[in-house]
Motif scaffolding. Structure first.
Motif, PDB file in Angstrom:
ATOM      1  N   GLY A   1     -16.866 -16.472  -8.436  1.00  0.00           N
ATOM      2  CA  GLY A   1     -16.923 -16.126  -7.027  1.00  0.00           C
ATOM      3  C   GLY A   1     -15.619 -15.577  -6.473  1.00  0.00           C
ATOM      4  N   MET A   2     -14.504 -15.928  -7.081  1.00  0.00           N
ATOM      5  CA  MET A   2     -13.215 -15.451  -6.583  1.00  0.00           C
ATOM      6  C   MET A   2     -13.116 -13.933  -6.659  1.00  0.00           C
ATOM      7  SD  MET A   2     -10.384 -16.589  -5.218  1.00  0.00           S
ATOM      8  CE  MET A   2     -10.171 -18.311  -5.699  1.00  0.00           C
ATOM      9  N   ALA A   3     -13.817 -13.330  -7.607  1.00  0.00           N
ATOM     10  CA  ALA A   3     -13.754 -11.874  -7.765  1.00  0.00           C
ATOM     11  C   ALA A   3     -14.300 -11.144  -6.550  1.00  0.00           C
ATOM     12  CB  ALA A   3     -14.527 -11.449  -9.013  1.00  0.00           C
ATOM     13  N   LEU A   4     -15.119 -11.803  -5.730  1.00  0.00           N
ATOM     14  CA  LEU A   4     -15.665 -11.147  -4.543  1.00  0.00           C
ATOM     15  C   LEU A   4     -14.551 -10.717  -3.590  1.00  0.00           C
ATOM     16  CD1 LEU A   4     -18.741 -13.448  -3.799  1.00  0.00           C
ATOM     17  CD2 LEU A   4     -18.704 -11.260  -5.023  1.00  0.00           C
ATOM     18  N   PHE A   5     -13.461 -11.476  -3.552  1.00  0.00           N
ATOM     19  CA  PHE A   5     -12.347 -11.102  -2.683  1.00  0.00           C
ATOM     20  C   PHE A   5     -11.619  -9.863  -3.195  1.00  0.00           C
ATOM     21  CE2 PHE A   5     -12.906 -15.635  -1.802  1.00  0.00           C
ATOM     22  CZ  PHE A   5     -12.918 -15.627  -0.412  1.00  0.00           C
ATOM     23  N   GLY A   6     -11.854  -9.487  -4.442  1.00  0.00           N
ATOM     24  CA  GLY A   6     -11.245  -8.279  -4.990  1.00  0.00           C
ATOM     25  C   GLY A   6     -12.118  -7.050  -4.879  1.00  0.00           C
ATOM     26  N   LEU A   7     -13.373  -7.217  -4.475  1.00  0.00           N
ATOM     27  CA  LEU A   7     -14.288  -6.073  -4.389  1.00  0.00           C
ATOM     28  C   LEU A   7     -13.853  -5.022  -3.372  1.00  0.00           C
ATOM     29  CD1 LEU A   7     -17.823  -7.717  -4.736  1.00  0.00           C
ATOM     30  CD2 LEU A   7     -16.616  -6.250  -6.384  1.00  0.00           C
TER      31      LEU A   7
ATOM     32  N   ALA B   1       0.819  -1.205   0.000  1.00  0.00           N
ATOM     33  CA  ALA B   1       0.000   0.000   0.000  1.00  0.00           C
ATOM     34  C   ALA B   1       0.855   1.258   0.000  1.00  0.00           C
ATOM     35  CB  ALA B   1      -0.936  -0.009   1.209  1.00  0.00           C
ATOM     36  N   ARG B   2       2.086   1.146   0.518  1.00  0.00           N
ATOM     37  CA  ARG B   2       3.000   2.290   0.537  1.00  0.00           C
ATOM     38  C   ARG B   2       3.813   2.431  -0.740  1.00  0.00           C
ATOM     39  NH1 ARG B   2       5.327   1.403   6.724  1.00  0.00           N
ATOM     40  NH2 ARG B   2       3.484   2.229   7.816  1.00  0.00           N
ATOM     41  N   GLY B   3       3.577   1.544  -1.705  1.00  0.00           N
ATOM     42  CA  GLY B   3       4.221   1.708  -3.000  1.00  0.00           C
ATOM     43  C   GLY B   3       5.142   0.594  -3.432  1.00  0.00           C
ATOM     44  N   ARG B   4       5.434  -0.384  -2.577  1.00  0.00           N
ATOM     45  CA  ARG B   4       6.291  -1.488  -2.984  1.00  0.00           C
ATOM     46  C   ARG B   4       5.556  -2.357  -3.997  1.00  0.00           C
ATOM     47  NH1 ARG B   4      10.833  -2.860   0.333  1.00  0.00           N
ATOM     48  NH2 ARG B   4      11.112  -4.550  -1.173  1.00  0.00           N
ATOM     49  N   THR B   5       6.189  -2.644  -5.107  1.00  0.00           N
ATOM     50  CA  THR B   5       5.563  -3.451  -6.156  1.00  0.00           C
ATOM     51  C   THR B   5       5.985  -4.913  -6.109  1.00  0.00           C
ATOM     52  OG1 THR B   5       7.334  -2.873  -7.699  1.00  0.00           O
ATOM     53  CG2 THR B   5       5.373  -1.462  -7.684  1.00  0.00           C
ATOM     54  N   ASP B   6       6.815  -5.276  -5.140  1.00  0.00           N
ATOM     55  CA  ASP B   6       7.317  -6.653  -5.048  1.00  0.00           C
ATOM     56  C   ASP B   6       6.803  -7.348  -3.797  1.00  0.00           C
ATOM     57  OD1 ASP B   6       8.671  -5.170  -3.189  1.00  0.00           O
ATOM     58  OD2 ASP B   6      10.668  -5.926  -3.683  1.00  0.00           O
ATOM     59  N   ARG B   7       5.611  -6.986  -3.367  1.00  0.00           N
ATOM     60  CA  ARG B   7       5.071  -7.539  -2.132  1.00  0.00           C
ATOM     61  C   ARG B   7       3.758  -8.294  -2.345  1.00  0.00           C
ATOM     62  NH1 ARG B   7       9.438  -7.487  -0.764  1.00  0.00           N
ATOM     63  NH2 ARG B   7      10.431  -6.360   0.952  1.00  0.00           N
ATOM     64  N   ALA B   8       3.560  -8.809  -3.547  1.00  0.00           N
ATOM     65  CA  ALA B   8       2.384  -9.637  -3.822  1.00  0.00           C
ATOM     66  C   ALA B   8       2.637 -10.440  -5.077  1.00  0.00           C
ATOM     67  CB  ALA B   8       1.131  -8.776  -3.994  1.00  0.00           C
ATOM     68  N   GLN B   9       2.131 -11.670  -5.092  1.00  0.00           N
ATOM     69  CA  GLN B   9       2.214 -12.474  -6.296  1.00  0.00           C
ATOM     70  C   GLN B   9       1.132 -12.049  -7.290  1.00  0.00           C
ATOM     71  OE1 GLN B   9       4.037 -16.582  -4.352  1.00  0.00           O
ATOM     72  NE2 GLN B   9       2.129 -16.677  -5.478  1.00  0.00           N
ATOM     73  N   GLU B  10       1.290 -12.498  -8.507  1.00  0.00           N
ATOM     74  CA  GLU B  10       0.424 -12.030  -9.587  1.00  0.00           C
ATOM     75  C   GLU B  10      -1.044 -12.347  -9.352  1.00  0.00           C
ATOM     76  OE1 GLU B  10       2.152 -13.869 -12.993  1.00  0.00           O
ATOM     77  OE2 GLU B  10       3.642 -12.282 -13.290  1.00  0.00           O
ATOM     78  N   GLU B  11      -1.325 -13.482  -8.667  1.00  0.00           N
ATOM     79  CA  GLU B  11      -2.728 -13.838  -8.479  1.00  0.00           C
ATOM     80  C   GLU B  11      -3.473 -12.818  -7.636  1.00  0.00           C
ATOM     81  OE1 GLU B  11      -0.378 -17.029  -6.078  1.00  0.00           O
ATOM     82  OE2 GLU B  11      -0.089 -15.833  -7.900  1.00  0.00           O
ATOM     83  N   VAL B  12      -2.767 -12.107  -6.754  1.00  0.00           N
ATOM     84  CA  VAL B  12      -3.417 -11.061  -5.963  1.00  0.00           C
ATOM     85  C   VAL B  12      -3.890  -9.939  -6.889  1.00  0.00           C
ATOM     86  CG1 VAL B  12      -3.102  -9.370  -4.112  1.00  0.00           C
ATOM     87  CG2 VAL B  12      -2.013 -11.623  -3.947  1.00  0.00           C
ATOM     88  N   LEU B  13      -3.029  -9.531  -7.800  1.00  0.00           N
ATOM     89  CA  LEU B  13      -3.388  -8.482  -8.753  1.00  0.00           C
ATOM     90  C   LEU B  13      -4.535  -8.922  -9.651  1.00  0.00           C
ATOM     91  CD1 LEU B  13       0.229  -7.452  -9.860  1.00  0.00           C
ATOM     92  CD2 LEU B  13      -1.085  -6.647  -7.893  1.00  0.00           C
ATOM     93  N   VAL B  14      -4.487 -10.184 -10.095  1.00  0.00           N
ATOM     94  CA  VAL B  14      -5.535 -10.703 -10.975  1.00  0.00           C
ATOM     95  C   VAL B  14      -6.890 -10.693 -10.273  1.00  0.00           C
ATOM     96  CG1 VAL B  14      -6.358 -12.789 -12.137  1.00  0.00           C
ATOM     97  CG2 VAL B  14      -3.973 -12.080 -12.392  1.00  0.00           C
ATOM     98  N   VAL B  15      -6.922 -11.144  -9.028  1.00  0.00           N
ATOM     99  CA  VAL B  15      -8.191 -11.187  -8.292  1.00  0.00           C
ATOM    100  C   VAL B  15      -8.721  -9.779  -8.046  1.00  0.00           C
ATOM    101  CG1 VAL B  15      -9.240 -11.794  -6.080  1.00  0.00           C
ATOM    102  CG2 VAL B  15      -7.746 -13.425  -7.240  1.00  0.00           C
TER     103      VAL B  15
ATOM    104  N   THR C   1      -7.627  -3.698   2.312  1.00  0.00           N
ATOM    105  CA  THR C   1      -8.443  -4.168   1.193  1.00  0.00           C
ATOM    106  C   THR C   1      -7.647  -5.073   0.265  1.00  0.00           C
ATOM    107  OG1 THR C   1      -7.928  -2.196  -0.145  1.00  0.00           O
ATOM    108  CG2 THR C   1      -9.883  -2.100   1.275  1.00  0.00           C
ATOM    109  N   ASP C   2      -6.383  -5.334   0.592  1.00  0.00           N
ATOM    110  CA  ASP C   2      -5.595  -6.315  -0.151  1.00  0.00           C
ATOM    111  C   ASP C   2      -6.371  -7.632  -0.174  1.00  0.00           C
ATOM    112  OD1 ASP C   2      -3.558  -8.496  -0.558  1.00  0.00           O
ATOM    113  OD2 ASP C   2      -2.206  -6.775  -0.671  1.00  0.00           O
ATOM    114  N   ALA C   3      -6.448  -8.258  -1.331  1.00  0.00           N
ATOM    115  CA  ALA C   3      -7.227  -9.493  -1.454  1.00  0.00           C
ATOM    116  C   ALA C   3      -6.768 -10.566  -0.468  1.00  0.00           C
ATOM    117  CB  ALA C   3      -7.139 -10.029  -2.884  1.00  0.00           C
ATOM    118  N   ARG C   4      -5.466 -10.582  -0.131  1.00  0.00           N
ATOM    119  CA  ARG C   4      -4.961 -11.598   0.795  1.00  0.00           C
ATOM    120  C   ARG C   4      -5.578 -11.469   2.179  1.00  0.00           C
ATOM    121  NH1 ARG C   4       1.237 -10.301  -0.329  1.00  0.00           N
ATOM    122  NH2 ARG C   4       0.238  -8.250  -0.480  1.00  0.00           N
ATOM    123  N   VAL C   5      -5.857 -10.253   2.593  1.00  0.00           N
ATOM    124  CA  VAL C   5      -6.502 -10.054   3.897  1.00  0.00           C
ATOM    125  C   VAL C   5      -7.849 -10.761   3.925  1.00  0.00           C
ATOM    126  CG1 VAL C   5      -7.478  -8.331   5.461  1.00  0.00           C
ATOM    127  CG2 VAL C   5      -5.290  -7.880   4.304  1.00  0.00           C
TER     128      VAL C   5
END
Length: 439
Positions: free
Chosen positions: A163-169, A111-125, A179-183
């Protein structure tokens, strides 16, 4: 029943009962600490390296706590420091420090700007959640994906159920660390596991039976602090709520609630295809209980209901993401490659993909024959069939990920937790071949 699985189960029971289960606890935490340390030092995936640095400390502290419990038990076998409640406390601490703490830390840094702190599936969701909110479907069509720059086309695909998209809402509404999908994957996982534990402990006979609690504890450890699960939740996470819902479905089956079991596995199937084999085996289990329709209503109905809106909004986009891409017919191919037999055969032999596909089909036919000749009549048998079946599929698939092993490992280690599920006071349950079954 063959001799090899029987011997393996006996060996597992012996290891699991050593020092009241504390010896295996110590081994789990110590080996996991070593795995996390190696991951922190050698992984080429930056989110994994970050996880390893934090998780290694958490596992080490848990190992020290387990060592203290062992010493306490040696001095006094009845010490409360070595009892099941203390083991539950150490397990909760281990999950907090090896999964939830790294997850929160990476989410905050992202959330503070690091772009290397999540795998691609988080962005996709999260992107699928935004599309769902904006267009009514989480999927991009073929032409829209083709219009993306070549380096972004892979992220344009959403190879999950709607249904997986609900975690991205939540991310679509507010841009914040929470609001990170992993949370939300973690919230869903914790809720499903809590319901599963509650169902099994309540159904134990007597309700305070410590053996039931100990078996459930080992199953929970497999779904939470096992490194393949903790790492996945902290860095990607989409598989964990699917797994937890499958475990909940099996717990509900073990306690005689087939309709609710169908709903739980149906929710999992509305998230990801990996739950569909579990749903199929549970339906067959339900048929042996004259409850097949009750199981199928949720197991098939919920995924179908989740697919319907996306089908109505853009059928071609649904087919492109859910069928063509997973089958290798999309604009780009999945990068999932782990050195399992199926992948090695597919890449090393002439016509290797055909050979691997034939082996996978043969394994599927063998499982189908087994289900037809000996349908699972207990939740334990159902979990074992699902675990061994998914293990065979993962090992033989031409394209797969190491992390998918969390499904068979957790399912197989969850099976013993399903044995003490006879509802207190019920006359319709009996022990058969060491498992819990209906009469």
């Amino acid at each position: 029943m063959t001799a090899a699985p029987t011997a393996l189960r006996r060996g597992w029971r012996a290891a699991d009962s050593a020092a009241g289960g504390l010896a295996l606890d110590l081994g789990l935490y110590a080996a996991s600490a070593a795995f996390a340390a190696v991951t922190a030092a050698t992984s080429t995936l930056l989110p994994h390296r970050a996880w390893g640095g934090v998780a290694a400390v958490g596992y080490l502290l848990a190992a020290l706590a387990a060592t203290g419990q062992l010493l306490s038990r040696r001095r006094d076998p009845g010490s409360p420091l070595a009892g099941p409640p203390a083991r539950w406390a150490v397990t909760a601490f281990a999950w907090l420090t090896t999964a939830l703490l790294p997850l929160a830390w990476q989410s905050i840094e992202r959330a503070r700007g690091r772009t290397d702190r999540a795998q691609e599936e988080v962005l996709v969701v999260e992107e699928s959640g935004r599309r769902l909110a904006d267009t009514g479907t989480p999927y991009l069509g073929h032409d829209a994906i083709a219009a993306l720059p070549p380096g972004e086309q892979l992220l344009g695909y959403t190879p999950y159920q709607p249904g997986m998209a609900l975690f991205g809402l939540p991310r679509a509404a507010v841009d914040a660390w929470w609001t990170d999908a992993r949370v939300w994957f973690a919230v869903g996982t914790a809720l499903a596991l809590a319901l599963a534990v509650r169902a099994l402990i309540r159904a134990a006979h007597p309700p305070a039976d410590q053996r039931a609690g100990v078996a459930v504890l080992r199953g929970v450890q497999a779904a939470t602090v096992l490194p393949v699960c903790a790492l996945t939740l902290a860095t990607g996470g989409d598989d964990l709520p699917v797994l937890a819902l499958c475990l909940l479905a099996l717990a509900l089956a073990a306690t005689g609630r087939p309709g609710r079991a169908g709903l739980a596995v149906g929710l999992a199937g509305a998230l990801k295809l990996f739950a569909w084999p579990v749903a199929l085996v549970l339906i067959i289990w339900g048929l042996t209980r004259r409850a097949g329709l009750r199981v199928a209503a949720g197991a098939i109905g919920l995924p179908a209901a989740a697919l319907l809106p996306a089908l109505l909004v853009d059928r071609d986009a649904l087919v492109e993401n859910v069928l063509r891409f997973p089958l290798g017919h999309g604009l780009v191919t999945s990068p999932a490659q782990s050195p399992f037999p199926g992948h090695l055969i597919a890449t090393a032999l002439p016509a290797g993909r055909a050979v691997a596909a034939a082996l996978l089909l043969a394994a599927g036919l063998a499982i189908a024959v087994r289900l037809a000749r000996r349908p699972p009549r207990t939740a334990v048998a159902t979990a074992l069939v699902c675990g061994y079946g998914l293990l065979a599929a993962i090992l033989l698939m031409p394209s797969t990920r190491f992390g998918y092993l969390l499904y068979p490992l957790a399912l197989l280690l969850w099976a013993p937790a399903l044995r003490p599920g006879a509802p207190a006071g019920s006359a319709n349950w009996r022990a058969k071949d060491g498992d819990t079954a209906y009469t």
